[in-house]
Design a protein around this motif. Structure first.
Motif, PDB file in Angstrom:
ATOM      1  N   MET A   1       0.847  -1.164   0.000  1.00 20.34           N
ATOM      2  CA  MET A   1       0.000   0.000   0.000  1.00 20.34           C
ATOM      3  C   MET A   1       0.899   1.236   0.000  1.00 20.34           C
ATOM      4  SD  MET A   1      -2.846   1.286   2.782  1.00 20.34           S
ATOM      5  CE  MET A   1      -3.657  -0.286   2.826  1.00 20.34           C
ATOM      6  N   GLU A   2       0.542   2.188  -0.846  1.00 22.22           N
ATOM      7  CA  GLU A   2       1.303   3.423  -0.915  1.00 22.22           C
ATOM      8  C   GLU A   2       0.626   4.504  -0.090  1.00 22.22           C
ATOM      9  OE1 GLU A   2       2.868   4.901  -4.452  1.00 22.22           O
ATOM     10  OE2 GLU A   2       3.048   2.933  -5.392  1.00 22.22           O
ATOM     11  N   TYR A   3       1.442   5.324   0.554  1.00 22.93           N
ATOM     12  CA  TYR A   3       0.932   6.402   1.384  1.00 22.93           C
ATOM     13  C   TYR A   3       1.368   7.745   0.818  1.00 22.93           C
ATOM     14  CZ  TYR A   3      -0.218   2.976   4.964  1.00 22.93           C
ATOM     15  OH  TYR A   3      -0.773   1.922   5.651  1.00 22.93           O
ATOM     16  N   LEU A   4       0.532   8.745   1.024  1.00 25.01           N
ATOM     17  CA  LEU A   4       0.838  10.111   0.618  1.00 25.01           C
ATOM     18  C   LEU A   4       0.977  10.985   1.854  1.00 25.01           C
ATOM     19  CD1 LEU A   4      -1.830  10.575  -2.199  1.00 25.01           C
ATOM     20  CD2 LEU A   4       0.582  10.061  -2.498  1.00 25.01           C
ATOM     21  N   SER A   5       1.766  12.042   1.717  1.00 24.48           N
ATOM     22  CA  SER A   5       1.854  13.035   2.783  1.00 24.48           C
ATOM     23  C   SER A   5       0.678  13.995   2.656  1.00 24.48           C
ATOM     24  CB  SER A   5       3.169  13.804   2.665  1.00 24.48           C
ATOM     25  OG  SER A   5       3.167  14.561   1.474  1.00 24.48           O
ATOM     26  N   CYS A   6       0.507  14.845   3.639  1.00 25.05           N
ATOM     27  CA  CYS A   6      -0.584  15.822   3.590  1.00 25.05           C
ATOM     28  C   CYS A   6      -0.397  16.791   2.425  1.00 25.05           C
ATOM     29  CB  CYS A   6      -0.669  16.589   4.905  1.00 25.05           C
ATOM     30  SG  CYS A   6      -1.371  15.617   6.239  1.00 25.05           S
ATOM     31  N   ALA A   9      -1.373  14.933  -0.736  1.00 23.59           N
ATOM     32  CA  ALA A   9      -2.830  14.734  -0.741  1.00 23.59           C
ATOM     33  C   ALA A   9      -3.562  16.043  -1.037  1.00 23.59           C
ATOM     34  CB  ALA A   9      -3.289  14.170   0.597  1.00 23.59           C
ATOM     35  N   SER A  10      -3.048  17.159  -0.521  1.00 16.44           N
ATOM     36  CA  SER A  10      -3.703  18.450  -0.762  1.00 16.44           C
ATOM     37  C   SER A  10      -3.642  18.829  -2.239  1.00 16.44           C
ATOM     38  CB  SER A  10      -3.080  19.543   0.097  1.00 16.44           C
ATOM     39  OG  SER A  10      -1.787  19.870  -0.343  1.00 16.44           O
ATOM     40  N   LYS A  11      -2.542  18.520  -2.890  1.00  9.67           N
ATOM     41  CA  LYS A  11      -2.426  18.794  -4.327  1.00  9.67           C
ATOM     42  C   LYS A  11      -3.392  17.919  -5.117  1.00  9.67           C
ATOM     43  CE  LYS A  11       2.385  20.138  -3.922  1.00  9.67           C
ATOM     44  NZ  LYS A  11       3.767  19.697  -4.093  1.00  9.67           N
ATOM     45  N   ALA A  12      -3.510  16.662  -4.716  1.00  6.26           N
ATOM     46  CA  ALA A  12      -4.392  15.732  -5.430  1.00  6.26           C
ATOM     47  C   ALA A  12      -5.866  16.079  -5.247  1.00  6.26           C
ATOM     48  CB  ALA A  12      -4.134  14.301  -4.958  1.00  6.26           C
ATOM     49  N   MET A  13      -6.222  16.578  -4.058  1.00  4.62           N
ATOM     50  CA  MET A  13      -7.621  16.864  -3.765  1.00  4.62           C
ATOM     51  C   MET A  13      -8.004  18.317  -3.999  1.00  4.62           C
ATOM     52  SD  MET A  13      -8.313  14.586  -0.367  1.00  4.62           S
ATOM     53  CE  MET A  13     -10.035  15.022  -0.306  1.00  4.62           C
ATOM     54  N   GLY A  14      -7.026  19.188  -4.190  1.00  3.79           N
ATOM     55  CA  GLY A  14      -7.319  20.595  -4.404  1.00  3.79           C
ATOM     56  C   GLY A  14      -7.729  21.311  -3.131  1.00  3.79           C
ATOM     57  N   SER A  15      -7.246  20.846  -1.996  1.00  2.87           N
ATOM     58  CA  SER A  15      -7.533  21.461  -0.699  1.00  2.87           C
ATOM     59  C   SER A  15      -6.227  21.965  -0.096  1.00  2.87           C
ATOM     60  CB  SER A  15      -8.154  20.441   0.256  1.00  2.87           C
ATOM     61  OG  SER A  15      -9.365  19.973  -0.256  1.00  2.87           O
ATOM     62  N   SER A  16      -6.342  22.703   1.003  1.00  3.79           N
ATOM     63  CA  SER A  16      -5.141  23.174   1.690  1.00  3.79           C
ATOM     64  C   SER A  16      -4.551  22.052   2.537  1.00  3.79           C
ATOM     65  CB  SER A  16      -5.467  24.374   2.582  1.00  3.79           C
ATOM     66  OG  SER A  16      -6.276  23.963   3.660  1.00  3.79           O
ATOM     67  N   VAL A  17      -3.276  22.189   2.846  1.00  2.00           N
ATOM     68  CA  VAL A  17      -2.599  21.203   3.675  1.00  2.00           C
ATOM     69  C   VAL A  17      -3.262  21.148   5.050  1.00  2.00           C
ATOM     70  CG1 VAL A  17      -0.408  20.597   4.791  1.00  2.00           C
ATOM     71  CG2 VAL A  17      -0.407  21.472   2.460  1.00  2.00           C
ATOM     72  N   ARG A  18      -3.599  22.308   5.594  1.00  2.00           N
ATOM     73  CA  ARG A  18      -4.235  22.366   6.908  1.00  2.00           C
ATOM     74  C   ARG A  18      -5.580  21.631   6.911  1.00  2.00           C
ATOM     75  NH1 ARG A  18      -4.002  21.526  11.859  1.00  2.00           N
ATOM     76  NH2 ARG A  18      -5.399  22.742  13.144  1.00  2.00           N
ATOM     77  N   ARG A  19      -6.354  21.767   5.853  1.00  2.00           N
ATOM     78  CA  ARG A  19      -7.647  21.083   5.761  1.00  2.00           C
ATOM     79  C   ARG A  19      -7.453  19.564   5.748  1.00  2.00           C
ATOM     80  NH1 ARG A  19     -12.020  19.651   7.462  1.00  2.00           N
ATOM     81  NH2 ARG A  19     -13.531  18.880   5.988  1.00  2.00           N
ATOM     82  N   GLY A  31      -8.114   5.174   7.199  1.00  2.00           N
ATOM     83  CA  GLY A  31      -6.811   4.550   7.006  1.00  2.00           C
ATOM     84  C   GLY A  31      -5.638   5.467   7.241  1.00  2.00           C
ATOM     85  N   ALA A  32      -5.885   6.753   7.472  1.00  2.00           N
ATOM     86  CA  ALA A  32      -4.795   7.691   7.727  1.00  2.00           C
ATOM     87  C   ALA A  32      -4.193   7.396   9.094  1.00  2.00           C
ATOM     88  CB  ALA A  32      -5.296   9.129   7.672  1.00  2.00           C
ATOM     89  N   LEU A  40       0.204   9.901   7.367  1.00  2.78           N
ATOM     90  CA  LEU A  40       0.355   9.067   6.181  1.00  2.78           C
ATOM     91  C   LEU A  40      -1.039   8.659   5.732  1.00  2.78           C
ATOM     92  CD1 LEU A  40       3.322   6.808   7.332  1.00  2.78           C
ATOM     93  CD2 LEU A  40       3.418   8.860   5.914  1.00  2.78           C
ATOM     94  N   ILE A  41      -1.369   9.009   4.509  1.00  2.49           N
ATOM     95  CA  ILE A  41      -2.722   8.802   3.993  1.00  2.49           C
ATOM     96  C   ILE A  41      -2.656   7.795   2.847  1.00  2.49           C
ATOM     97  CG2 ILE A  41      -4.727   9.960   3.012  1.00  2.49           C
ATOM     98  CD1 ILE A  41      -3.264  12.602   4.098  1.00  2.49           C
ATOM     99  N   PRO A  42      -3.439   6.712   2.921  1.00  3.08           N
ATOM    100  CA  PRO A  42      -3.442   5.727   1.831  1.00  3.08           C
ATOM    101  C   PRO A  42      -3.851   6.366   0.507  1.00  3.08           C
ATOM    102  CG  PRO A  42      -4.600   4.862   3.739  1.00  3.08           C
ATOM    103  CD  PRO A  42      -4.324   6.308   4.008  1.00  3.08           C
ATOM    104  N   ASP A  43      -3.160   5.980  -0.538  1.00  4.31           N
ATOM    105  CA  ASP A  43      -3.421   6.504  -1.881  1.00  4.31           C
ATOM    106  C   ASP A  43      -4.863   6.250  -2.311  1.00  4.31           C
ATOM    107  OD1 ASP A  43      -2.702   7.716  -4.301  1.00  4.31           O
ATOM    108  OD2 ASP A  43      -2.241   5.776  -5.214  1.00  4.31           O
TER     109      ASP A  43
END
Length: 58
Positions: A1-6, A9-19, A31-32, A40-43
């Motif tokens: 399983m691959e994990y993403l950083s915040c 994940a923020s770039k992929a979802m179009g949200s801020s890092v804080r959100r 799963g985070a 660490l957030i599952p892809d």
């Protein structure tokens, strides 16, 4: 399983890092896990939530 950083994940979802951090803390991203000071957030979770967000907007 691959994990993403915040920041990745923020770039992929179009949200801020804080959100993304708040979503992890509130259990909105299943799963985070926290390792030290970073989340660490599952892809698969990001793709699942991102597609749901797109469907709601249409």
């Amino acid at each position: 399983m691959e994990y993403l950083s915040c920041s990745d994940a923020s770039k992929a979802m179009g949200s801020s890092v804080r959100r993304i951090q708040q979503m992890c803390k509130n259990g909105e991203l299943p799963g985070a896990i926290k390792e030290g000071r970073k989340w660490l957030i599952p892809d698969e979770t990001i793709h699942m939530n991102h597609s749901r967000k797109i469907n709601l907007c249409q």
